[in-house]
Design a protein around this motif. Sequence first.
Motif, mmCIF file in Angstrom:
data_model
loop_
_atom_site.group_PDB
_atom_site.id
_atom_site.type_symbol
_atom_site.label_atom_id
_atom_site.label_comp_id
_atom_site.label_asym_id
_atom_site.label_seq_id
_atom_site.Cartn_x
_atom_site.Cartn_y
_atom_site.Cartn_z
ATOM 1 N N TYR A 165 1.155 13.784 -2.180
ATOM 2 C CA TYR A 165 0.788 13.345 -0.826
ATOM 3 C C TYR A 165 2.058 13.183 0.020
ATOM 4 O O TYR A 165 3.104 12.811 -0.515
ATOM 5 C CB TYR A 165 0.107 11.968 -0.841
ATOM 6 C CG TYR A 165 -1.300 11.910 -1.396
ATOM 7 C CD1 TYR A 165 -1.912 13.001 -1.985
ATOM 8 C CD2 TYR A 165 -2.018 10.719 -1.304
ATOM 9 C CE1 TYR A 165 -3.214 12.901 -2.488
ATOM 10 C CE2 TYR A 165 -3.312 10.619 -1.808
ATOM 11 C CZ TYR A 165 -3.897 11.716 -2.401
ATOM 12 O OH TYR A 165 -5.169 11.607 -2.892
ATOM 13 N N ASN A 166 1.927 13.452 1.321
ATOM 14 C CA ASN A 166 2.997 13.041 2.242
ATOM 15 C C ASN A 166 2.557 11.735 2.871
ATOM 16 O O ASN A 166 1.541 11.696 3.574
ATOM 17 C CB ASN A 166 3.193 14.070 3.358
ATOM 18 C CG ASN A 166 3.759 15.350 2.817
ATOM 19 O OD1 ASN A 166 4.655 15.307 1.975
ATOM 20 N ND2 ASN A 166 3.225 16.471 3.262
ATOM 21 N N ILE A 167 3.327 10.684 2.643
ATOM 22 C CA ILE A 167 2.963 9.372 3.177
ATOM 23 C C ILE A 167 3.853 9.095 4.380
ATOM 24 O O ILE A 167 5.091 9.059 4.267
ATOM 25 C CB ILE A 167 3.155 8.272 2.103
ATOM 26 C CG1 ILE A 167 2.279 8.569 0.881
ATOM 27 C CG2 ILE A 167 2.866 6.886 2.686
ATOM 28 C CD1 ILE A 167 0.783 8.617 1.155
ATOM 29 N N ILE A 168 3.223 8.917 5.527
ATOM 30 C CA ILE A 168 3.974 8.681 6.765
ATOM 31 C C ILE A 168 3.698 7.236 7.193
ATOM 32 O O ILE A 168 2.575 6.905 7.584
ATOM 33 C CB ILE A 168 3.535 9.672 7.861
ATOM 34 C CG1 ILE A 168 3.684 11.103 7.332
ATOM 35 C CG2 ILE A 168 4.342 9.470 9.138
ATOM 36 C CD1 ILE A 168 2.503 11.979 7.628
ATOM 37 N N ASN A 169 4.728 6.428 7.103
ATOM 38 C CA ASN A 169 4.607 5.017 7.462
ATOM 39 C C ASN A 169 4.903 4.867 8.955
ATOM 40 O O ASN A 169 6.033 5.085 9.395
ATOM 41 C CB ASN A 169 5.610 4.222 6.602
ATOM 42 C CG ASN A 169 5.712 2.758 6.999
ATOM 43 O OD1 ASN A 169 4.926 2.273 7.810
ATOM 44 N ND2 ASN A 169 6.684 2.062 6.425
ATOM 45 N N VAL A 170 3.890 4.516 9.732
ATOM 46 C CA VAL A 170 4.067 4.363 11.187
ATOM 47 C C VAL A 170 4.076 2.873 11.512
ATOM 48 O O VAL A 170 3.073 2.179 11.318
ATOM 49 C CB VAL A 170 2.902 5.042 11.943
ATOM 50 C CG1 VAL A 170 3.031 4.802 13.443
ATOM 51 C CG2 VAL A 170 2.876 6.528 11.646
ATOM 52 N N LYS B 220 7.976 9.168 4.441
ATOM 53 C CA LYS B 220 8.695 9.282 5.726
ATOM 54 C C LYS B 220 8.380 8.044 6.563
ATOM 55 O O LYS B 220 7.231 7.578 6.578
ATOM 56 C CB LYS B 220 8.185 10.521 6.458
ATOM 57 C CG LYS B 220 8.845 10.738 7.802
ATOM 58 C CD LYS B 220 8.101 11.795 8.596
ATOM 59 C CE LYS B 220 8.664 13.173 8.335
ATOM 60 N NZ LYS B 220 8.090 14.174 9.274
ATOM 61 N N PHE B 221 9.403 7.532 7.283
ATOM 62 C CA PHE B 221 9.156 6.412 8.191
ATOM 63 C C PHE B 221 9.245 6.881 9.638
ATOM 64 O O PHE B 221 10.170 7.613 10.000
ATOM 65 C CB PHE B 221 10.179 5.286 7.958
ATOM 66 C CG PHE B 221 10.039 4.194 8.983
ATOM 67 C CD1 PHE B 221 8.915 3.381 8.985
ATOM 68 C CD2 PHE B 221 10.998 4.015 9.977
ATOM 69 C CE1 PHE B 221 8.742 2.402 9.963
ATOM 70 C CE2 PHE B 221 10.841 3.037 10.954
ATOM 71 C CZ PHE B 221 9.710 2.227 10.940
ATOM 72 N N VAL B 222 8.285 6.476 10.449
ATOM 73 C CA VAL B 222 8.331 6.790 11.887
ATOM 74 C C VAL B 222 8.178 5.486 12.654
ATOM 75 O O VAL B 222 7.160 4.790 12.513
ATOM 76 C CB VAL B 222 7.179 7.746 12.278
ATOM 77 C CG1 VAL B 222 7.150 7.978 13.784
ATOM 78 C CG2 VAL B 222 7.298 9.070 11.540
ATOM 79 N N ARG B 223 9.189 5.161 13.447
ATOM 80 C CA ARG B 223 9.070 3.941 14.256
ATOM 81 C C ARG B 223 8.297 4.277 15.524
ATOM 82 O O ARG B 223 8.777 5.054 16.372
ATOM 83 C CB ARG B 223 10.449 3.378 14.612
ATOM 84 C CG ARG B 223 10.321 2.023 15.287
ATOM 85 C CD ARG B 223 11.638 1.361 15.569
ATOM 86 N NE ARG B 223 11.437 -0.035 15.924
ATOM 87 C CZ ARG B 223 12.403 -0.864 16.251
ATOM 88 N NH1 ARG B 223 13.665 -0.466 16.245
ATOM 89 N NH2 ARG B 223 12.130 -2.115 16.559
ATOM 90 N N VAL C 173 0.848 -1.196 0.000
ATOM 91 C CA VAL C 173 0.000 0.000 0.000
ATOM 92 C C VAL C 173 0.889 1.254 0.000
ATOM 93 O O VAL C 173 0.669 2.197 -0.762
ATOM 94 C CB VAL C 173 -0.959 -0.003 1.218
ATOM 95 C CG1 VAL C 173 -1.799 1.267 1.249
ATOM 96 C CG2 VAL C 173 -1.871 -1.224 1.183
ATOM 97 N N VAL C 174 1.928 1.246 0.853
ATOM 98 C CA VAL C 174 2.849 2.391 0.904
ATOM 99 C C VAL C 174 3.468 2.605 -0.484
ATOM 100 O O VAL C 174 3.486 3.730 -1.013
ATOM 101 C CB VAL C 174 3.950 2.167 1.969
ATOM 102 C CG1 VAL C 174 5.089 3.170 1.805
ATOM 103 C CG2 VAL C 174 3.360 2.262 3.372
#
Length: 376
Positions: A29-34, A56-59, A18-19
């Motif tokens: 779009y800004n895609i933020i993967n949490v 962007k990836f956010v753990r 999906v990402v």
Amino acid sequence: MQRNIIITGGAGFIGSHVVRLFVNKYADYNIINVDKLTYAGNLENLTDIEDMPNYKFVRADICDFDAMLHLMQDEKVDGIIHLAAESHVDRSIKDPFTFARTNVLGTLSLLQAAKLYWESLTEKYEGKRFYHISTDEVYGALQMTNPEGIEPPFTTTASSSQHHLAYGTDFFYEDTKYMPHSPYSASKASSDHFVRAFHDTYGMPTIVTNCSNNYGPYQSPEKLIPLFINNIRHRKPLPVYGKGENVRDWLYVEDHARAIDIIFHKGTIAETYNIGGFNEWKNIDIIQVVINTVDRILGRKEGEDLNLITYVTDRLGHDARYAIDSTKLQKELGWEPSLQFEEGIEKTVRWYLDHQEWLDNVTSGDYLKYYEKMYG
Ligand code: NAD
Ligand code: DAU
């Protein structure tokens, strides 16, 4: 139009597809993967898009309410596509608490954070969307029935115009009563109810979809298809639960990701959509297809590895049959599965055979080193 979208569980199997689709398709779009990066989260699934400016990836743990609220405020999030979950039925049977924590409380934490943030804005819920990804397992299990004189699998049209292979005459519809059996499906059912409750109580713009079994690249080798491809390659036993008679309805993962894209953009608020490919298989039959495909591609005598099949103790409470009717999605939003199963399985087997290093890194736990290298 510029949008700021959180995709939870984006380092997992379906989430990574999906990402990838959103990052490649929507430059504005800004895609933020949490993602918490549990054993199931693997950033090696996303190496091809990790440097894109709109990614962007956010753990983070979705159960961490404060972290979720601050992230939504900082990123001015207007859309959430929620896939993060504990997803493996066998693990849920051994450790149900982890499933209740992530799947129920984690979903609630996201809902409450989105509610607080969106209600603080002048425009409130306008233009916002909370899209929850769920499973067909919440509906329970279907019987295998055989219309008189017809040997299963038989072709039926059910309520859809599309023919499909079926092992029974009933299907899961959007209004089928929830009757989950495993701790996994009970936790997903509970999370679905919370999502709908946030619409009904607070007017939050939610959507829920329930999808059948996915297969394709980047799936953890704890699940049937990748586990068996890897075992066949290494000539290890193939543990078939019970008699291998259980039926699952299989959909290629990129078709699920395309459905998510369409529903996120065009789906009606407060609706539920079933997603599935009208493609039922008995486990033992799909296993034979996988064995024959691996053997052929590896230049082995076709069927030579059938002797690896090992019948083992059945999964507790093993659901007999799942079968999704996705007519609503097909008719209302025009989605259709793009791949025939034979093509999908061929692509999938070739992908795993070509990505032995990915499989080895997952099974050894080395994939976590990738996160350390990239993000310290
Ligand atoms: P997966 O196990 O491959 O990935 C789950 C991801 O969620 C991982 O990246 C993991 O690190 C992350 N995660 C787990 N706990 C978290 C937490 N507390 N905080 C943040 N991230 C966390 O799962 P999948 O097979 O890709 O399934 C994704 C979603 O789709 C799930 O909600 C699942 O219920 C649903 N679903 C799966 C299928 C299927 O066949 N795999 C079918 C229908 C629906
Ligand atoms: O139906 C959707 C669900 O599909 C998702 O919600 C789940 O997240 C996903 O994991 C999947 O659940 P299943 O339990 O159907 O998938 P799994 O790959 O674990 O098993 C598929 C079938 O194969 C099931 O009937 C159990 C059987 N099986 C599985 C394994 C891992 C075996 O016979 N042997 C095995 O070793």
